[in-house]
Design a protein around this motif. Structure first.
Motif, mmCIF file in Angstrom:
data_model
loop_
_atom_site.group_PDB
_atom_site.id
_atom_site.type_symbol
_atom_site.label_atom_id
_atom_site.label_comp_id
_atom_site.label_asym_id
_atom_site.label_seq_id
_atom_site.Cartn_x
_atom_site.Cartn_y
_atom_site.Cartn_z
ATOM 1 N N VAL B 162 -1.877 13.058 -29.193
ATOM 2 C CA VAL B 162 -1.910 13.945 -27.664
ATOM 3 C C VAL B 162 -0.610 13.615 -26.823
ATOM 4 N N ALA B 163 -0.118 12.270 -27.085
ATOM 5 C CA ALA B 163 0.793 11.863 -26.223
ATOM 6 C C ALA B 163 2.316 12.632 -26.413
ATOM 7 N N MET B 164 2.099 12.986 -27.976
ATOM 8 C CA MET B 164 3.344 13.509 -28.573
ATOM 9 C C MET B 164 3.469 14.984 -28.228
ATOM 10 N N VAL B 165 2.293 15.578 -28.181
ATOM 11 C CA VAL B 165 2.194 17.089 -28.025
ATOM 12 C C VAL B 165 2.704 17.244 -26.498
ATOM 13 N N LYS B 166 2.182 16.373 -25.681
ATOM 14 C CA LYS B 166 2.410 16.368 -24.204
ATOM 15 C C LYS B 166 3.908 16.290 -23.759
ATOM 16 N N LYS B 167 4.498 15.662 -24.755
ATOM 17 C CA LYS B 167 6.197 15.534 -24.469
ATOM 18 C C LYS B 167 6.674 16.900 -24.988
#
Lengths: 169, 169
Positions: B162-167
């Protein structure tokens, strides 16, 4: 033949025949329990039970009976189902794709071995081009299957299938 | 709960979470090697290699590396591929659906165990409903996987996804 092909040859068994019956009839004989049981085992062995849920992950279960009356159940699941063209199943997975804890690799002394089987049907001027292929986890399992008479057994069963179809299904 | 359900409970691990990123992004993070490697292992473990052939029978291979630098290769094949909805794979079969002779059931003392894993994605008002399920051959394998921290590990990895996608991907 390159080294990769040679290695694969020791893990796989396959034969191709042309049979003078239509593809849809061969497909039905492989996928409808009432049409599978009459031909699936070379006589005098019999197939006394069969359950088919024809979709990837669905059950493919048969019970074979020896001439002495001993029953041998087999269970696996389908992996690919392309009507009239390709049917793939394995005994390494149970229905729902659950890994099969009972099946053993041929490294043990058990008579069981893991395999994935593929039946492919294609059009041919004389009827249907029929290819059966069984792939194994290791050379010992493949050799055991060959020693059990894979090609003779499957070919005799195919003769029985053709005879049944010609009688009318 | 009937006896069949209870038995299954001892063989399966599953958790569901809602994540606030779109389904297609989660799907891409699971199916493109460059987008899978950054999040797939809970840090400080890393995924240092990944190969994906996204079709039933196609390879799913990853190499995980411990903080000490030891590499742990994993190989299996996909069973079902429904874009943005469902991804199923197993380590009981190698690419081309060949049974895996290396994988052992948990009956041995090996750390390996057979499993089939399923990631399911559905629409949700807050983003995506994410369900991860892993089914095993036997209770011992399931227990071993639970003891290794299945839910904590997969959930931490999902946080990383999720953190990667949000970046931005």
């Amino acid at each position: 033949m390159n080294p990769a092909d040679r290695a694969t040859t020791k893990l796989d068994l396959s034969f191709t025949r042309v049979v003078d019956v239509p593809r849809p009839s061969v497909w039905r004989a492989w996928t409808e329990p009432e049409l599978l049981m009459p031909w699936f085992c070379p006589l005098p062995w019999k197939t006394v039970d069969c359950e088919i849920d024809l979709r990837p992950g669905g059950i493919f279960r048969t019970t074979m009976m020896s001439p002495e009356g001993t029953e041998y159940p087999n269970v696996g699941c389908y992996l690919e189902v392309l009507p009239n063209a390709k049917l793939v199943w394995t005994n390494a997975l149970l229905p729902g794709f659950r890994p099969n804890a009972v099946a053993q690799t041929s490294g043990s002394n058990d008579v069981n071995f893991l395999f994935t089987a593929k039946v492919e049907l294609a059009d041919h001027p004389q009827g249907t081009r029929y290819t059966a292929t069984v792939i194994h986890a290791d050379e010992a399992g493949c050799q055991k299957h060959a020693d059990m008479g894979f090609e003779g057994g499957w070919s005799t069963a195919l003769d029985q299938l053709v005879a049944m179809v010609k009688k009318g299904i």
